[in-house]
Design an enzyme around this catalytic site. Sequence first.
Site, PDB file in Angstrom:
ATOM      1  CB  VAL A 267      -0.936   0.010   1.233  1.00 34.30           C
ATOM      2  CG1 VAL A 267      -1.766   1.294   1.254  1.00 34.30           C
ATOM      3  CG2 VAL A 267      -1.855  -1.207   1.209  1.00 34.30           C
ATOM      4  CG  ASP A 268      -0.735   4.532  -0.333  1.00 35.40           C
ATOM      5  OD1 ASP A 268      -1.205   4.329  -1.466  1.00 35.40           O
ATOM      6  OD2 ASP A 268      -1.452   4.840   0.643  1.00 35.40           O
ATOM      7  CG  PHE A 269       5.311  -0.100  -2.312  1.00 36.49           C
ATOM      8  CD1 PHE A 269       6.518  -0.183  -2.968  1.00 36.49           C
ATOM      9  CD2 PHE A 269       4.182  -0.614  -2.935  1.00 36.49           C
ATOM     10  CE1 PHE A 269       6.615  -0.749  -4.228  1.00 36.49           C
ATOM     11  CE2 PHE A 269       4.269  -1.193  -4.185  1.00 36.49           C
ATOM     12  CZ  PHE A 269       5.481  -1.256  -4.850  1.00 36.49           C
TER      13      PHE A 269
ATOM     14  NE  ARG B  16      -3.978   5.041  -1.637  1.00 38.97           N
ATOM     15  CZ  ARG B  16      -4.725   4.551  -0.647  1.00 38.97           C
ATOM     16  NH1 ARG B  16      -6.042   4.437  -0.787  1.00 38.97           N
ATOM     17  NH2 ARG B  16      -4.157   4.176   0.482  1.00 38.97           N
TER      18      ARG B  16
END
EC number: 3.1.1.11
Length: 383
Positions: A224-226, A289
């Site tokens: 996630v969002d790394f 995102r």
Amino acid sequence: MPSSHDPRSGLGRRALLTGGAGAALALALPSGPAAARPVNSARPFGRHGSPSRRPDDRTLYVHPGGLGDHTGVQAAVDAADGPGWTLVLAPGTYRETVFVDAAQAGMTWIGATGDPRDVVVVYDNAAGTPRPGGGTHGTSGSATTTLRADGFTARGVTFANDFLRTDLPGNPGTQAVAVKVTGDRSAFFHCRFLGHQDTLYADSAALSAFARQYFAHCYVEGDVDFVFGRATAVFEHCHFRTLVRPDLTGAPYGFVFAPSTAAANPSGFLASRCRVTSEAPDGFYKLARPWVPSSDTTARPSLVVRDSVLGPGIDAAAPYANMREAHPWQAQRFAEYRNTGPGARITVPENRPQLTADDAAGATARAYLGDWEPRRFRAGAET
């Protein structure tokens, strides 16, 4: 769902990280040094000298077994008062948190073998992990390594956070940063960044500070969002790897990029000649995102991915998503140029904004980094 022996899932993956240099060899290697080299115990610092053959008085040696000046990285950082120090890190797993202060400008970390699998700096704090004095660490406080100094350079080092969601069942604070870097002119060559959520935090010290950061031939993995933050960050010839999510049963598993670029900053994240692969099912990941944080509600996240190979793990039909409906990705600065691979197929054109050739001429490392040209490390030598 992977078995417990999958090297990137659950305790199996943690064991590889914490088992020392030999075990770490089983983890993926980015483009760069071709193969792991046998470690010479008689010369643990390789060609970089030793405490008895020091090239200058601002070089310190770190060895977990006591053959250097210090056995831990933070101890060496603490001893390096002022700017311009070099730390040579012998092979080993350094389980500690490390903080480099802004006053320690121009610091360089060198993995002694040049192979990032040999030198691992790792810890397992997460945003929701309780602090000894009360409260929790939060996202920034979870970082294994925090780099605030301008002019920081690393080569051949792994930065890792091996927190697992199962460590804090039911706790939403699963952000677990491997490295947070806020200094201007920060460069990483042939390094690895391992984690799950929020692995690599490429940020700046303040909204008005447009920190420039450069990553070449690096490997970054997570879910996630790394890769996230508001820095001007250039990634060249890097490999981004998305992980399986045993805790989820459907897509999306997560997002590779989550920039939070300040509106006044003309340049955010640039990924050029990179590749994105996945161990998850096809289409289970979004490319990006936008992150518009509560601390900067005027942010206009910026991301350009160009001349890169996007594997089938990326959702080609809808590669972008919103983090918050109030800040749709279409209102941000997301674009691509000449990407290839199954994850780059343009099936819904309005979901894949493309740069024109004229716009692409301004989306280069030179344009993003301005008057700064990072020192280059090639084939184990600095140029």
